[in-house]
Scaffold this motif. Structure first.
Motif, PDB file in Angstrom:
ATOM      1  N   GLY A 156     -27.447  10.382  -0.123  1.00 18.81           N
ATOM      2  CA  GLY A 156     -28.049   9.062  -0.138  1.00 18.81           C
ATOM      3  C   GLY A 156     -27.545   8.130  -1.216  1.00 18.81           C
ATOM      4  N   GLU A 157     -26.677   8.593  -2.090  1.00 15.94           N
ATOM      5  CA  GLU A 157     -26.151   7.762  -3.171  1.00 15.94           C
ATOM      6  C   GLU A 157     -25.152   6.759  -2.600  1.00 15.94           C
ATOM      7  OE1 GLU A 157     -24.670   8.517  -7.779  1.00 15.94           O
ATOM      8  OE2 GLU A 157     -24.649  10.164  -6.326  1.00 15.94           O
ATOM      9  N   ILE A 158     -25.233   5.527  -3.046  1.00 14.75           N
ATOM     10  CA  ILE A 158     -24.431   4.441  -2.493  1.00 14.75           C
ATOM     11  C   ILE A 158     -23.402   3.967  -3.511  1.00 14.75           C
ATOM     12  CG2 ILE A 158     -24.491   2.075  -1.599  1.00 14.75           C
ATOM     13  CD1 ILE A 158     -27.387   2.615  -0.748  1.00 14.75           C
ATOM     14  N   VAL A 159     -22.138   3.873  -3.096  1.00 15.42           N
ATOM     15  CA  VAL A 159     -21.103   3.290  -3.947  1.00 15.42           C
ATOM     16  C   VAL A 159     -21.293   1.781  -3.953  1.00 15.42           C
ATOM     17  CG1 VAL A 159     -18.626   2.913  -4.265  1.00 15.42           C
ATOM     18  CG2 VAL A 159     -19.462   5.148  -3.526  1.00 15.42           C
ATOM     19  N   THR A 160     -21.592   1.225  -5.108  1.00  9.61           N
ATOM     20  CA  THR A 160     -21.831  -0.215  -5.220  1.00  9.61           C
ATOM     21  C   THR A 160     -20.611  -0.975  -5.730  1.00  9.61           C
ATOM     22  OG1 THR A 160     -22.746   0.079  -7.448  1.00  9.61           O
ATOM     23  CG2 THR A 160     -24.303   0.091  -5.595  1.00  9.61           C
ATOM     24  N   ALA A 161     -19.712  -0.317  -6.442  1.00  8.70           N
ATOM     25  CA  ALA A 161     -18.530  -0.992  -6.966  1.00  8.70           C
ATOM     26  C   ALA A 161     -17.532   0.036  -7.481  1.00  8.70           C
ATOM     27  CB  ALA A 161     -18.898  -1.957  -8.099  1.00  8.70           C
ATOM     28  N   VAL A 162     -16.278  -0.393  -7.597  1.00  5.13           N
ATOM     29  CA  VAL A 162     -15.242   0.405  -8.259  1.00  5.13           C
ATOM     30  C   VAL A 162     -14.629  -0.476  -9.339  1.00  5.13           C
ATOM     31  CG1 VAL A 162     -13.177   1.806  -7.996  1.00  5.13           C
ATOM     32  CG2 VAL A 162     -14.789   1.612  -6.084  1.00  5.13           C
ATOM     33  N   SER A 163     -14.607   0.031 -10.568  1.00  2.60           N
ATOM     34  CA  SER A 163     -14.130  -0.728 -11.720  1.00  2.60           C
ATOM     35  C   SER A 163     -12.776  -0.190 -12.168  1.00  2.60           C
ATOM     36  CB  SER A 163     -15.155  -0.626 -12.855  1.00  2.60           C
ATOM     37  OG  SER A 163     -14.631  -1.132 -14.064  1.00  2.60           O
ATOM     38  N   PHE A 164     -11.771  -1.075 -12.183  1.00  6.28           N
ATOM     39  CA  PHE A 164     -10.410  -0.721 -12.590  1.00  6.28           C
ATOM     40  C   PHE A 164     -10.033  -1.469 -13.864  1.00  6.28           C
ATOM     41  CE2 PHE A 164     -10.504  -0.378  -7.971  1.00  6.28           C
ATOM     42  CZ  PHE A 164      -9.843   0.803  -7.711  1.00  6.28           C
ATOM     43  N   PRO A 165      -9.263  -0.835 -14.748  1.00  2.00           N
ATOM     44  CA  PRO A 165      -8.722  -1.594 -15.873  1.00  2.00           C
ATOM     45  C   PRO A 165      -7.650  -2.557 -15.382  1.00  2.00           C
ATOM     46  CG  PRO A 165      -7.741   0.583 -15.814  1.00  2.00           C
ATOM     47  CD  PRO A 165      -8.801   0.567 -14.752  1.00  2.00           C
ATOM     48  N   THR A 166      -7.527  -3.690 -16.041  1.00  6.21           N
ATOM     49  CA  THR A 166      -6.417  -4.577 -15.696  1.00  6.21           C
ATOM     50  C   THR A 166      -5.111  -3.850 -16.000  1.00  6.21           C
ATOM     51  OG1 THR A 166      -6.482  -5.577 -17.887  1.00  6.21           O
ATOM     52  CG2 THR A 166      -7.752  -6.654 -16.161  1.00  6.21           C
ATOM     53  N   CYS A 167      -4.133  -4.012 -15.136  1.00  9.63           N
ATOM     54  CA  CYS A 167      -2.875  -3.273 -15.304  1.00  9.63           C
ATOM     55  C   CYS A 167      -1.747  -4.020 -14.605  1.00  9.63           C
ATOM     56  CB  CYS A 167      -3.010  -1.862 -14.725  1.00  9.63           C
ATOM     57  SG  CYS A 167      -1.541  -0.836 -14.967  1.00  9.63           S
ATOM     58  N   GLN A 168      -0.740  -4.411 -15.383  1.00  4.55           N
ATOM     59  CA  GLN A 168       0.431  -5.092 -14.842  1.00  4.55           C
ATOM     60  C   GLN A 168       1.581  -4.126 -14.559  1.00  4.55           C
ATOM     61  OE1 GLN A 168       0.423  -8.301 -13.985  1.00  4.55           O
ATOM     62  NE2 GLN A 168      -1.683  -8.510 -14.715  1.00  4.55           N
ATOM     63  N   HIS A 169       1.463  -2.919 -15.083  1.00  8.36           N
ATOM     64  CA  HIS A 169       2.568  -1.963 -14.956  1.00  8.36           C
ATOM     65  C   HIS A 169       2.142  -0.813 -14.046  1.00  8.36           C
ATOM     66  CE1 HIS A 169       4.688  -4.132 -18.070  1.00  8.36           C
ATOM     67  NE2 HIS A 169       3.629  -4.045 -18.846  1.00  8.36           N
ATOM     68  N   ALA A 170       2.146  -1.097 -12.757  1.00  4.59           N
ATOM     69  CA  ALA A 170       1.767  -0.098 -11.762  1.00  4.59           C
ATOM     70  C   ALA A 170       2.489  -0.405 -10.453  1.00  4.59           C
ATOM     71  CB  ALA A 170       0.261  -0.090 -11.546  1.00  4.59           C
ATOM     72  N   HIS A 171       2.655   0.637  -9.647  1.00  7.63           N
ATOM     73  CA  HIS A 171       3.310   0.461  -8.351  1.00  7.63           C
ATOM     74  C   HIS A 171       2.818   1.546  -7.403  1.00  7.63           C
ATOM     75  CE1 HIS A 171       6.355  -0.690  -5.412  1.00  7.63           C
ATOM     76  NE2 HIS A 171       6.587   0.600  -5.238  1.00  7.63           N
ATOM     77  N   TYR A 172       2.555   1.143  -6.153  1.00 10.92           N
ATOM     78  CA  TYR A 172       2.133   2.087  -5.120  1.00 10.92           C
ATOM     79  C   TYR A 172       3.245   2.219  -4.096  1.00 10.92           C
ATOM     80  CZ  TYR A 172      -0.824   4.331  -1.570  1.00 10.92           C
ATOM     81  OH  TYR A 172      -1.368   5.207  -0.643  1.00 10.92           O
ATOM     82  N   GLU A 173       3.716   3.431  -3.917  1.00  5.21           N
ATOM     83  CA  GLU A 173       4.792   3.711  -2.961  1.00  5.21           C
ATOM     84  C   GLU A 173       4.249   4.636  -1.881  1.00  5.21           C
ATOM     85  OE1 GLU A 173       8.688   3.151  -1.533  1.00  5.21           O
ATOM     86  OE2 GLU A 173       7.824   2.289  -3.355  1.00  5.21           O
ATOM     87  N   LYS A 174       4.373   4.218  -0.626  1.00  5.40           N
ATOM     88  CA  LYS A 174       3.754   4.952   0.482  1.00  5.40           C
ATOM     89  C   LYS A 174       4.771   5.256   1.569  1.00  5.40           C
ATOM     90  CE  LYS A 174      -0.047   4.266   3.821  1.00  5.40           C
ATOM     91  NZ  LYS A 174      -1.122   3.304   4.209  1.00  5.40           N
ATOM     92  N   PHE A 175       4.771   6.510   2.027  1.00  4.16           N
ATOM     93  CA  PHE A 175       5.545   6.915   3.197  1.00  4.16           C
ATOM     94  C   PHE A 175       4.522   7.158   4.300  1.00  4.16           C
ATOM     95  CE2 PHE A 175       7.880   9.628   6.054  1.00  4.16           C
ATOM     96  CZ  PHE A 175       9.190   9.185   5.973  1.00  4.16           C
ATOM     97  N   PRO A 176       4.314   6.168   5.195  1.00  3.22           N
ATOM     98  CA  PRO A 176       3.195   6.263   6.130  1.00  3.22           C
ATOM     99  C   PRO A 176       3.536   7.020   7.406  1.00  3.22           C
ATOM    100  CG  PRO A 176       4.243   4.136   6.356  1.00  3.22           C
ATOM    101  CD  PRO A 176       4.981   4.863   5.252  1.00  3.22           C
ATOM    102  N   ASN A 177       2.506   7.625   7.968  1.00  3.29           N
ATOM    103  CA  ASN A 177       2.598   8.106   9.343  1.00  3.29           C
ATOM    104  C   ASN A 177       2.747   6.866  10.227  1.00  3.29           C
ATOM    105  OD1 ASN A 177       1.601   8.690  12.071  1.00  3.29           O
ATOM    106  ND2 ASN A 177       1.010  10.680  11.247  1.00  3.29           N
ATOM    107  N   PRO A 178       3.757   6.794  11.067  1.00  8.60           N
ATOM    108  CA  PRO A 178       4.001   5.555  11.821  1.00  8.60           C
ATOM    109  C   PRO A 178       2.907   5.214  12.818  1.00  8.60           C
ATOM    110  CG  PRO A 178       5.458   7.317  12.570  1.00  8.60           C
ATOM    111  CD  PRO A 178       4.795   7.810  11.322  1.00  8.60           C
ATOM    112  N   ALA A 179       2.095   6.178  13.196  1.00  8.78           N
ATOM    113  CA  ALA A 179       1.027   5.913  14.159  1.00  8.78           C
ATOM    114  C   ALA A 179      -0.271   5.525  13.465  1.00  8.78           C
ATOM    115  CB  ALA A 179       0.795   7.136  15.046  1.00  8.78           C
TER     116      ALA A 179
END
Length: 260
Positions: A156-179
């Motif tokens: 029953g616990e509800i996620v109300t928010a996600v808090s991230f630090p500010t960050c200029q030095h980050a990158h997300y690289e994804k190899f996706p399933n094409p479907a």
């Protein structure tokens, strides 16, 4: 489908009450929950819809942290000016989740609460030391994601928010399933406090920090030689265990190269 009661509360307090009294299941974007219900892999007696709660939507800047409220859609995260200015890699991550239909329905709160082993957001949470806020407490990301499709959330616990630090030095690289557009392997790389952080999704057992890869990156070593535990990986019809392990090294190196 099967019979259940559908609730559309007008406030978070009403939602909490309905979940408690009716043993309800919180419903956010529903991008995973609805297929699960159709397959009868879960059969809650009541659904409590959080998507219309304005108090759970939006993005705020609190000091040096970007706070994304739980019912904010992936599309809104991707286009939000505060996210794009203070944590641009997170906006880019959100822009590549699923397809437009998924991005305009799925929410960050639903994604982290579901903890799919190939989901995108958990990597950003781990790599950036995010805090997952609920209607009861605040949970560090390193303690939140416990195993595949499992988290530290209580019933029953509800996620109300996600808090991230500010960050200029980050990158997300994804190899996706094409479907499905889920990650076969994806890596979120970040520099925090002068140290490299690498979080991996898509291996099959859940999101994890590749600490040996981080150490290699910080010491000038080779990711190809860094230890990588087979325990984080499984094989299926899309990719073998060995292929996913190889892909992790390749995608992590691409993420680090983009990070500069």
């Amino acid at each position: 489908m099967y019979e259940f009661t559908y609730h559309r509360p007008g406030s978070l307090e009403e939602a909490r009450k309905l979940i408690s009294e009716d043993d309800g299941q919180p419903l956010s974007g529903g991008q995973t929950l609805m297929p699960v219900l159709r397959a009868r892999l879960a059969m809650p007696t009541a659904l409590v819809d959080l998507t219309r709660l304005e108090e759970l939507k939006g993005v705020n800047l609190e000091g040096d942290r970007v706070v994304i409220l739980g019912a904010t859609t992936h599309a809104d995260v991707a286009s939000n000016a505060l996210v794009r200015e203070h944590c641009p890699a997170l906006a880019e991550l959100a822009s590549g989740i699923g397809d437009p239909q998924v991005r305009y329905r799925g929410t960050i709160g639903g994604s982290v609460a579901n903890n799919d082993p190939a989901a995108c957001y958990p990597t950003a949470c781990l790599a950036l030391d995010a805090e997952i806020r609920t209607d009861r407490r605040s949970i560090p990301a390193r303690e939140f994601f416990t195993s595949m499709f499992d988290t530290a959330l209580e019933h029953g616990e509800i996620v109300t928010a996600v808090s991230f630090p500010t960050c200029q030095h980050a990158h997300y690289e994804k190899f996706p399933n094409p479907a499905s557009r889920f990650a076969l392997i994806a890596v979120f790389a970040a520099k925090l406090g002068g140290q490299t952080r690498l979080a991996v999704t898509g291996g099959g057992t859940g999101v994890f920090r590749w600490q040996e890869g981080e150490q290699a990156a910080d010491s000038g070593g080779s990711l190809a030689a860094a230890a990588l535990s087979e325990a984080y990986f499984t094989g299926d019809l899309h990719a073998s265990t060995e292929y996913r392990m190889h892909l992790t090294r390749v995608i992590a190196q691409r993420a680090l190269t983009a990070l500069g």
